[in-house]
Design an enzyme around this catalytic site. Sequence first.
Site, PDB file in Angstrom:
ATOM      1  N   THR A  39       0.634  -1.239   0.009  1.00 58.93           N
ATOM      2  CA  THR A  39       0.162  -0.041   0.088  1.00 58.93           C
ATOM      3  C   THR A  39       0.789   1.176   0.141  1.00 58.93           C
ATOM      4  OG1 THR A  39      -0.241  -0.121   2.390  1.00 58.93           O
ATOM      5  CG2 THR A  39      -2.041  -1.146   1.442  1.00 58.93           C
ATOM      6  N   GLY A  41       1.767   5.239   1.139  1.00 59.86           N
ATOM      7  CA  GLY A  41       1.307   5.999   2.062  1.00 59.86           C
ATOM      8  C   GLY A  41       2.380   5.912   3.303  1.00 59.86           C
ATOM      9  N   VAL A  43       5.077   5.362   6.484  1.00 64.50           N
ATOM     10  CA  VAL A  43       4.655   5.140   7.766  1.00 64.50           C
ATOM     11  C   VAL A  43       3.536   5.948   8.203  1.00 64.50           C
ATOM     12  CG1 VAL A  43       5.725   5.709  10.189  1.00 64.50           C
ATOM     13  CG2 VAL A  43       7.340   4.556   8.567  1.00 64.50           C
ATOM     14  N   GLY A 180      10.641   6.109  26.695  1.00 61.85           N
ATOM     15  CA  GLY A 180      10.680   7.231  25.912  1.00 61.85           C
ATOM     16  C   GLY A 180       9.556   8.324  26.211  1.00 61.85           C
ATOM     17  N   GLY A 182       8.672  10.804  24.664  1.00 62.78           N
ATOM     18  CA  GLY A 182       8.633  11.652  23.471  1.00 62.78           C
ATOM     19  C   GLY A 182       7.212  11.411  22.980  1.00 62.78           C
ATOM     20  N   ILE A 183       6.832  12.355  21.941  1.00 65.46           N
ATOM     21  CA  ILE A 183       5.676  12.374  21.369  1.00 65.46           C
ATOM     22  C   ILE A 183       4.950  11.037  21.071  1.00 65.46           C
ATOM     23  CG2 ILE A 183       4.249  13.157  19.143  1.00 65.46           C
ATOM     24  CD1 ILE A 183       6.122  15.563  19.070  1.00 65.46           C
ATOM     25  N   ILE A 184       5.737  10.119  20.333  1.00 62.71           N
ATOM     26  CA  ILE A 184       5.038   8.878  19.845  1.00 62.71           C
ATOM     27  C   ILE A 184       4.752   7.983  21.147  1.00 62.71           C
ATOM     28  CG2 ILE A 184       5.434   6.682  18.764  1.00 62.71           C
ATOM     29  CD1 ILE A 184       7.322   8.351  16.783  1.00 62.71           C
ATOM     30  N   HIS A 444     -15.872  34.253  19.309  1.00 56.78           N
ATOM     31  CA  HIS A 444     -16.009  34.025  21.015  1.00 56.78           C
ATOM     32  C   HIS A 444     -17.399  33.250  21.011  1.00 56.78           C
ATOM     33  CE1 HIS A 444     -16.311  34.759  25.321  1.00 56.78           C
ATOM     34  NE2 HIS A 444     -17.564  34.929  25.039  1.00 56.78           N
TER      35      HIS A 444
END
Lengths: 472, 560
Positions: A39, A41, A43, A180, A182-184, A444
């Site tokens: 496929t 795309g 990762v 870790g 971090g973000i992941i 607002h």
Amino acid sequence: MSNLHAQVVVLGSGPGGYNAAFRAADLGMDVILIEKYDTLGGVCLNVGCIPSKALLHTAKVIDEAEEMSAHGVSFGKPKFDIDKIRDYKDGVIKQLTGGLAGMAKGRKVKTVQGYGKFTGANEIEVEHDGKKQKVTFDNAIIAAGSRVVDLPFLPEDDRIVDSTGALELREVPKHMLVIGGGIIGLEMATVYRALGAKITVVEMADQMIPAADKDVVKVLEKYVKGKYENILMETSVTKVDAKKDGLYVTFEGKNAPEKPQKFDMILSAVGRRPNGDLIDADKAGVEVTERGFINTDKQMRTNVPHIYAIGDIVGQPMLAHKATAESHVAAEVIAGKKHYFDPLTIPSVAYTDPEVAWVGLTEKEAKEQGVDYGVGKFPWAASGRAIGVDRKEGFTKLLFDKKNNRVIGGAIVGVNAGELIAEVGLAIEMGCDAEDIGLTIHAHPTLSESVSFAAEVYEGVCTDLPPQRKKK
Amino acid sequence: MANVTQVKVPDIGDASGVDVIEVLVNVGDEIDVDDSLIVLETDKATMEVPSSEAGVVKSIELKVGDKVSEGDLILQLEASQASGDDASEDSADSNESNETEQTSEGSSTEDSSQQASSEAPSKKKSSGGSRTEAITIPDIGDSEGVDVIEVSVKEGDEVEQDDSLIVLETEKATMEVPSPFAGTIESITVKVGDKVSQGDQIGSMKVTDDADDGSEDESSGDSSGQQVEKETSVKDEPMPKSDYKPAPVTVEPYERREGEVIHASPAVRRLAREFGADLSKVKGSGRKNRILKEDVQSYIKFELSRPKATANTGAAASADLPEIDFTKFGEVEEKSLSRIQKISSVTLQRNWNLIPHVTQHDEADITELDNFRKSMKEEAAKEGVRLTPLAFIMKALVASLKAFPTFNSSLAADGETLILKKYFNIGVAVDTPDGLVVPVIRDVDKKSVYELATELGEMSEKARDKKLTAKDMQGSSMTISSLGGIGGTSFTPIVNWPDVAILGLSRNQVKPVWNGKDFEPRMMLPMSLSYDHRVIDGAVAARFIVHLGKMLADIRRTIL
């Protein structure tokens, strides 16, 4: 061995690769896109951004349903059908990758499946199922991305996974260790926690998401503290014993537990490394750094003039939206346009709960660079909208150059921070100053108001907060 | 009944926003049809605008320095009953381009009567030793439609010269408009929020000035419906020519202050990259000095035109070439270039720099042509036609243009397309005391040699009388520059862009020509064909000049 030729060959079909291929095709060139998986795309679509966001949505609804009980609405304890949750996520992937295949076809971009390696300056050999195919090119765009960094001391065990393994969502463990902060790692922790896992996060640095400013991350740390079983900062894993009844982990560092701790699953998320070393770039004459990066000029050209490189493989930040922007530049330069990769800034977002997003300079960076900056910070505790949705832990912070009051950076922590940061990016690119942002009328009640309020705070004209000290 | 007629700027070709460099009449002057009223300067030449009417000048609606376009009001004439009728009849019959405003007479008088009532109060005040001056917006740079953000004075205020009257805000800064005189404010006709441009009247003031002479008051007193502004035009003596300075080049490399940040959006940065424009040298005209796409474009344009600008006359030239004190070699005299010379120096320099020129020389045997012309001379003279060789040469040239269409073309701005012209208009360089001008004779292919000869005579006269309009000097297929009347054997004419070729003619001579048996005396015309080598190949040019030579050798060929 059959031969193929194209004006432009793109190696890798992640966000960088497919966008490069599509842009090149739209500019009238004939294009071949090489992808090792079946496929398109890369990762991002298959085992990264997109599936994680599908699961994070599931997690969010679970959490919000639970929060509702404090507002007088109870749904009862959720029941999980892990197969169906996985199906939903896989459906999202399928829809998007299928869409890509269709768009490739519509553009007459030929896709070749297989593992591509350079065999010459104008030649890539693609191997698939033992069959080899030569693809020759006038120009090549290397978009071969990055891979997960493996910790050498981790034993081979099904219960020890990387982000790809975690996204497979085979089961929900009782106790999960995320190596870790971090973000992941934190995004996956968010998902697994919502599904019922007890989370321990271990991070070597003294804060999660080390790239972001401490005050921003602190909000996240505080919010997840009570929700996670354990957060071990300034601590590292030294040893993992895979026993039948569990994974016994030995820690070392400031907050290390004395005895080894038992976990049912370990997610290793300590970073990604570029794939420069996997494509025989040297055979084309393309230089690869020791760490596996390929250096380019601002037109994404490598040291070999007709070979370009984009995305994770050319350097930090390893973000899909950076790759996409670079992909257009590379394709356009090949088409003869004098375009350059010339952004002032690239936003970063952690889709944790709460989300953490920043763009431009962080305070850390501003200090390092000796920039005389000022801060406008608007706490969401004063935002009607944030209070209404019962998420007032966040804040919006803008950094201004004191010389000319221009916005040079911004960070937002809170729900939807990832969406809100876009405005700050635009403001930086357009050279807005505090007044420009403050005078731009924001609807607002929205969370986006907090951006203009932060600018007003910097100017000392915000009336949505208690009286401020007069500026200057 | 006074018959008020408005005289407007006639068709002046495509030119718009043309500078008024001289006003030749004063209020009260009696003028005839075709009397010159004002002098305009286009990028090609200066031209005098003749009056379409006869009468007494009632008011002048513009002044030196104004920019005008076709249809703009020049002045209002009050025609005496008889002469007014004559004039309007004349013009209606003879000149379709005259704007006599007969049809809109009613509305224009209505306008002026409205003005009369609104201006009446201020009029009364202007009697005595004082005069009323209009207050207009001075030169505020290129800014147009600038916001008035403050009005600092009101009616009746006494002001000193240079006192601030109103405050304007441009994109770059706010600026105060100083009072041009000391006196009493009579009216301020702008308010905060209005937009004004250079030359706009913002009010009037009473100025006590003993240098004033009463006659002007009298003359303006006749016309009660007169605007204050018109009176001031009376005051303004026509500006001496030498005072006129062309607008300076506004885009210059910008020296950014130390530490000043470049303020440009991503799209502007991309544009700059594409052209290799160094943004640090581009001055931003946008809000807060943001560099706009337009700024980059003008910077690029400026950079491209630099050789022209520096080779230009005046101060810029000294930037490249050292200034030399010639007096140390002997007596010298300074004489400024004529306006036309200044203008043509820019175009000639540009054409010489930008067009790769090649000049092909040849001689045409015009013995037969000249015999024929001479034989027809008397007959033509009876028809009132002065039969010159040039009329025949134009015919021959058109025949060659038809055979070689690329000579009748222009290179499109993108440099990638050729625009082939289906018309045959020939420009003819005319030497005038003020300099070189190139009127264009239209549709040469459709006109007889007599017609051409007549038109040539008219055009030359018009050129020498400075009556050429911009339109008269546009739209050529190719240009002829003839020095035949003076002498010389060959020269290199400069292509008159956007033409792609120019034919230079030198003095014809009787020469011995070998006819295969012996030398024969033949009248030979030296031709010098310069062409744009981007468009025309050398071989084609050689064929063209040979073809033209054949046409001239036997003019009958042109009708084949």
